[in-house]
Design an enzyme around this catalytic site. Sequence first.
Site, short mmCIF file in Angstrom:
data_model
loop_
_atom_site.label_atom_id
_atom_site.label_comp_id
_atom_site.label_asym_id
_atom_site.label_seq_id
_atom_site.Cartn_x
_atom_site.Cartn_y
_atom_site.Cartn_z
N ARG A 21 0.83 -1.21 0.00
CA ARG A 21 0.00 0.00 0.00
C ARG A 21 0.86 1.26 0.00
O ARG A 21 0.54 2.23 -0.68
CB ARG A 21 -0.94 -0.03 1.21
CG ARG A 21 -2.08 -1.02 1.01
CD ARG A 21 -2.88 -1.32 2.26
NE ARG A 21 -3.97 -2.24 1.91
CZ ARG A 21 -4.78 -2.81 2.80
NH1 ARG A 21 -4.62 -2.54 4.08
NH2 ARG A 21 -5.73 -3.62 2.40
N TYR A 69 -6.28 -1.41 -6.81
CA TYR A 69 -5.67 -2.60 -6.19
C TYR A 69 -5.02 -2.31 -4.84
O TYR A 69 -4.92 -1.17 -4.42
CB TYR A 69 -4.72 -3.33 -7.13
CG TYR A 69 -3.52 -2.63 -7.70
CD1 TYR A 69 -3.07 -1.39 -7.26
CD2 TYR A 69 -2.79 -3.26 -8.71
CE1 TYR A 69 -1.95 -0.80 -7.81
CE2 TYR A 69 -1.66 -2.67 -9.26
CZ TYR A 69 -1.24 -1.45 -8.80
OH TYR A 69 -0.12 -0.87 -9.35
N GLU A 70 -4.64 -3.40 -4.16
CA GLU A 70 -4.16 -3.35 -2.77
C GLU A 70 -5.20 -2.77 -1.82
O GLU A 70 -4.88 -2.09 -0.86
CB GLU A 70 -2.84 -2.57 -2.66
CG GLU A 70 -1.74 -3.05 -3.56
CD GLU A 70 -1.50 -4.55 -3.48
OE1 GLU A 70 -1.86 -5.17 -2.45
OE2 GLU A 70 -1.00 -5.13 -4.45
N GLY A 71 -6.46 -3.08 -2.10
CA GLY A 71 -7.57 -2.53 -1.32
C GLY A 71 -8.02 -1.23 -1.96
O GLY A 71 -7.26 -0.27 -2.00
#
Length: 600
Positions: free
Chosen positions: A298, A442-444
């Site tokens: 993140r 992406y990555e949450g």
Amino acid sequence: MPQYNPPLRDLQFVLHELVQVTETFKEMPAHAEVDVDTVNAILEEGGKFAAQVVFPLNRSGDEEGCTLDKTTHEVRTPKGYKEAYAQYVEGGWAALSCDPAYGGQGLPHVVNQCFYEMLNSANQAWTMYPGLSHGAYESLHAHGTPEQKATYLPKLSSGEWTGTMCLTEPHCGTDLGLLRTKAEPQADGTYKLNGAKIFISAGEHDMAANIIHLVLARLPDAPSGSKGISLFIVPKFHVNADGSLGGRNGIFCAGLEHKMGITSNATAQLVLEDAVGTLVGQPHKGLAAMFVMMNAARLGVGMQSLGLTEVAYQNAVAYAKDRLQMRALSGPKAPEKAADPIIVHPDVRKMLLTARAYAEAGRALCVHTALMLDQELSHPDEDVRKASADEVALLTPIIKAFLTDNGWIATSHCMQVFGGHGYIREWGMEQYVRDARINMIYEGTNTIQSLDLLGRKVLADNGKKLKAFGKKIAEFVEEEGIREDMQEFINPLADIGDKVTKLTTELGMKAFGNPDEVGAAAVDYLRVVGHLVFAYFWARMAKVALDKLKEQGANPDPFYVAKLHTARFYFAKLLPETASLIRTARAGLAPLMAMDEAMF
């Protein structure tokens, strides 16, 4: 054709004048000998590698993409990618911040982060191949057994092998409690994994000898939901006892995603058929180990958008100074030419300054956070480590979401500066917009980051982490508020600080009554807090610039003059966005949920 010049002067400003990293290094025995000259020399060479080796492959790689041989399940990366990666490994860049016990150079993470900003400006898709390896390395370094560390960390440190994170499945993304991949224990202590994973960045390629997949799966006795997830090392090729490579493991690429951007990174659909893996950490505790990698990723995604913002800005400025269109409304500014360069037009300047302000504040935030990460990992004082860990936890969702939202805004503005040419591939700007768009997903997703910030990082501990950061802001306001020349920065900073405190309290009270109120306000709230953080760093940067300009007198350095102008632009034109965000956050849940879903 696009161009890229590493922003070494601004990196040096943030590292040495604003944050003063080497003063903090002296408090940490592991980094006490790292001085200004060392940092500058590394980044200068890193900038050359990014600009001269990786950047020339950006457009060609985007156009060529990756190719999957469905017979062998092997992926060929674009021309030049494999050779550039070999230079990366040979130059020791992979080992920059890795543990010397496993062949690393042991340099601070903040130095590695600055290097990666330049790599992301040069070529985000290429940079993802080595970039994900850092997260795999950190996860195994924190949770691996001594045997796993000895087997995998030296090869990940050197870059001989790369790593991935395998979470998402066709039926579940962020909701990992729904995943179905199974892991069956074997008599020899290994596990056989069966299942499917999708959206696996750098999941298959020809750039390294082996790929170390970190895979989330369920044991046969696993409880349902996220509490039943375990983490496994599943290498592409089996690793023999002596460290040499054995035969092919049962994990292979069944397809490549056809994407809007980052087309030269192999986003793979992976199938596991009796793939042999080893357990990382404790059974059913895989999320704790994987979160080490996810949090590293993140921060890395925020750096991706920072890199794209910087390179898009550089190209838009160059174009705006050269492109002739119309005359300034107040009269010709270049009467000797057929028309004025478009940089004279106010709205063009607004777009350019927006990108510049977001890039420079984003850089300050990322450097600060990376230094906090170094303190969390290496400072001898336990209280400092704990306080630094809390601050990193608070700032991580802001870096991921606020910087990627800003990156989308900035790259879109920079493409707009080019007019119709911005929409044409040969100028390179449309690629930056396409590449930037994935970073919000992406990555949450950024909504997930917003829920994390408001729900977990603020309300869950009654605002403890936010108050600690707010205390830094309050101390700065009190210290500098007596200066007449700082009023234009201090007053709005103090004002937004007060408003964030009031908004947080109000949302906390609403959440007691209905937790869905958090979901209704979270995205707006993160953006407000993001502006609070940026306002703090812009006020600090303005102070440094003012002090330098006073010292220089009649011969001011244009760098500090420009820094001050950009600070004033940020406070006048960007920070006021918070007024509308606070109103929409306060509007609450009702306008979103009142309409029956059948009416949609």
